[in-house]
Design a protein around this motif. Structure first.
Motif, PDB file in Angstrom:
ATOM      1  N   VAL A  52       0.813  -1.217   0.000  1.00 10.06           N
ATOM      2  CA  VAL A  52       0.000   0.000   0.000  1.00 10.06           C
ATOM      3  C   VAL A  52       0.849   1.271   0.000  1.00 10.06           C
ATOM      4  CG1 VAL A  52      -2.024  -1.072   1.058  1.00 10.06           C
ATOM      5  CG2 VAL A  52      -0.236  -0.094   2.521  1.00 10.06           C
ATOM      6  N   GLY A  53       2.173   1.134  -0.071  1.00  7.72           N
ATOM      7  CA  GLY A  53       3.022   2.314  -0.228  1.00  7.72           C
ATOM      8  C   GLY A  53       3.770   2.746   1.021  1.00  7.72           C
ATOM      9  N   LYS A  54       3.953   1.842   1.987  1.00  7.32           N
ATOM     10  CA  LYS A  54       4.659   2.208   3.217  1.00  7.32           C
ATOM     11  C   LYS A  54       6.102   2.617   2.919  1.00  7.32           C
ATOM     12  CE  LYS A  54       4.133  -1.716   5.350  1.00  7.32           C
ATOM     13  NZ  LYS A  54       3.476  -2.496   4.293  1.00  7.32           N
ATOM     14  N   THR A  55       6.808   1.754   2.193  1.00  7.89           N
ATOM     15  CA  THR A  55       8.206   2.053   1.866  1.00  7.89           C
ATOM     16  C   THR A  55       8.294   3.238   0.918  1.00  7.89           C
ATOM     17  OG1 THR A  55       8.725  -0.300   2.138  1.00  7.89           O
ATOM     18  CG2 THR A  55      10.359   1.052   1.005  1.00  7.89           C
ATOM     19  N   MET A  56       7.330   3.380   0.022  1.00  2.98           N
ATOM     20  CA  MET A  56       7.316   4.501  -0.917  1.00  2.98           C
ATOM     21  C   MET A  56       7.217   5.830  -0.161  1.00  2.98           C
ATOM     22  SD  MET A  56       7.369   5.004  -4.294  1.00  2.98           S
ATOM     23  CE  MET A  56       6.587   3.623  -5.119  1.00  2.98           C
ATOM     24  N   MET A 172       7.241   8.439  17.877  1.00  5.10           N
ATOM     25  CA  MET A 172       6.345   9.538  18.223  1.00  5.10           C
ATOM     26  C   MET A 172       4.939   9.300  17.705  1.00  5.10           C
ATOM     27  SD  MET A 172       6.716  13.626  17.440  1.00  5.10           S
ATOM     28  CE  MET A 172       7.863  13.896  18.793  1.00  5.10           C
ATOM     29  N   ALA A 173       4.822   8.761  16.503  1.00  5.89           N
ATOM     30  CA  ALA A 173       3.496   8.561  15.916  1.00  5.89           C
ATOM     31  C   ALA A 173       3.483   7.319  15.050  1.00  5.89           C
ATOM     32  CB  ALA A 173       3.077   9.782  15.092  1.00  5.89           C
ATOM     33  N   ARG A 174       2.303   6.753  14.916  1.00  6.53           N
ATOM     34  CA  ARG A 174       2.089   5.641  13.998  1.00  6.53           C
ATOM     35  C   ARG A 174       0.975   6.027  13.037  1.00  6.53           C
ATOM     36  NH1 ARG A 174      -0.669   0.261  16.159  1.00  6.53           N
ATOM     37  NH2 ARG A 174      -2.411   1.730  16.203  1.00  6.53           N
ATOM     38  N   VAL A 175       1.200   5.747  11.762  1.00  7.62           N
ATOM     39  CA  VAL A 175       0.177   6.010  10.755  1.00  7.62           C
ATOM     40  C   VAL A 175      -0.072   4.734   9.952  1.00  7.62           C
ATOM     41  CG1 VAL A 175       0.715   8.468  10.542  1.00  7.62           C
ATOM     42  CG2 VAL A 175       1.889   6.832   9.069  1.00  7.62           C
ATOM     43  N   SER A 176      -1.240   4.649   9.372  1.00  9.63           N
ATOM     44  CA  SER A 176      -1.586   3.556   8.474  1.00  9.63           C
ATOM     45  C   SER A 176      -1.925   4.148   7.117  1.00  9.63           C
ATOM     46  CB  SER A 176      -2.777   2.760   9.016  1.00  9.63           C
ATOM     47  OG  SER A 176      -2.442   2.122  10.235  1.00  9.63           O
ATOM     48  N   MET A 177      -1.409   3.532   6.066  1.00 11.74           N
ATOM     49  CA  MET A 177      -1.624   4.058   4.722  1.00 11.74           C
ATOM     50  C   MET A 177      -3.075   3.849   4.271  1.00 11.74           C
ATOM     51  SD  MET A 177       1.296   5.317   3.883  1.00 11.74           S
ATOM     52  CE  MET A 177       1.049   5.578   2.123  1.00 11.74           C
ATOM     53  N   GLY A 178      -3.581   2.636   4.479  1.00 12.51           N
ATOM     54  CA  GLY A 178      -4.915   2.327   3.977  1.00 12.51           C
ATOM     55  C   GLY A 178      -4.906   2.139   2.467  1.00 12.51           C
TER      56      GLY A 178
END
Length: 321
Positions: A52-56, A172-178
């Motif tokens: 889903v583009g995490k590394t991108m 500090m934060a965690r995000v999810s691409m979805g």
């Protein structure tokens, strides 16, 4: 702090966001959070399913800044010395010399961090918190800015280890691409079809400018009422029976630092309670552990946190300086 100072922060942040937006389609909130963490001198954890583009996203952030970048692919056989570095005996000088590991860079991209063993993951603890590396009794300082952007797959995926609580607390934060919306996915097919847009990405700022704006962010004003609100949020997570592990004092500090950066990114020299409220989920959720009863009833940590945050009244704090 003058208006021109925070305007400078907003301009730099806008350039970086626009640069990343050319690669990551339709995720403005995720991109804004990533830039906010960078300017707050934090570390970012990107968690989602493969593809889903995490590394991108992590590479786009790194390439947008003209600074040193290292990528570490975390695998089950990765050793702690591969991360921190190792002392090697030099036959000619008859002395040990230090060879730096992958952590020695301004931006470190840790890909699939939870595929490495807990022993290797723990090599990041000192680096992320104290911004230094200690090997064989010798300590080396890491350059500023220093940011770890790590990606991880959900722990339900095969071949993954759960990140220890101490490790998660340092992000500090965690995000999810979805998943992208159909329009964004269609645009991606056109822009990514022949070649990766990362190849055309040029830096829009450099490490020196990032250091300057970080200094400005540190001077953003936080009223006492806003500080008390942040403490009330983290205290509420410690007192609810739905959570076995609440937010740490480090989480409170990260929440305020992130709110200061978020305010500056939006051209303000002061933090609003709404900034803290907005950042509560990305900053706090990954640090919490649900109780057995909550987990068995199918309640997610995010849902529990939303209920806790909703139970704390938001103060009407206006800038008093």
């Amino acid at each position: 702090m003058g208006t021109g100072d925070v305007d400078a922060v907003a301009r730099v942040a806008a350039r970086v966001r626009d640069s990343i937006d050319t690669v990551i389609e339709g995720k403005p909130d995720v991109v804004t959070t990533a830039v906010t963490v960078l300017l707050a001198e934090g570390h970012l954890l990107i968690e989602d399913v493969p593809g889903v583009g995490k590394t991108m996203l992590s590479k786009a952030l790194a390439r947008s800044i003209d600074s040193s970048v290292r990528r570490i692919q975390f695998t089950p056989d990765l050793l702690p010395s591969d991360v921190t570095g190792v002392s090697v005996f030099n036959q000619e000088s008859r002395e040990f010399e230090f060879r730096p590991g992958g952590i020695f860079a301004n931006i470190v991209v840790g890909d699939e961090i939870n595929r490495a063993s807990p022993k290797t993951q723990s090599a990041l603890l000192e680096c992320m918190e104290e911004r230094q590396v200690t090997v064989d009794g010798n300590t080396w300082q890491l350059e500023t800015p220093f940011m770890v952007v790590a990606t991880q797959n959900p722990i339900e995926m095969e071949g993954t280890y759960a990140l220890p609580e101490a490790q998660r607390d340092r992000f500090m934060a965690r995000v999810s691409m979805g998943y992208p919306v159909p329009a964004a996915e269609l645009a991606m097919l056109g822009s990514h079809g022949a070649r990766s847009p990362l190849e055309d990405l040029e830096p829009v700022t450099d490490a020196a400018e990032i250091r300057k704006v970080i200094g400005i962010v540190q001077g953003v004003h936080v009223a006492e009422a806003v500080q008390r609100y942040a403490i009330a949020l983290t205290t509420a997570t410690r007192n609810t029976p739905d959570l076995n592990l609440g937010a740490s004092p480090r989480a409170t500090l990260h929440l305020i630092r992130a709110a200061k950066a978020y305010a500056a990114v939006h051209g303000r020299s002061y933090v609003l309670p709404d900034d803290v409220h907005l950042l509560a989920r990305p900053v706090l959720a990954h640090r919490l552990l649900p109780s057995v009863e909550a987990a068995m009833s199918g309640r997610s940590t995010g849902a529990i946190l939303d209920a806790v945050v909703g139970s704390v009244p938001v103060p009407d704090a206006r800038p008093d300086a």
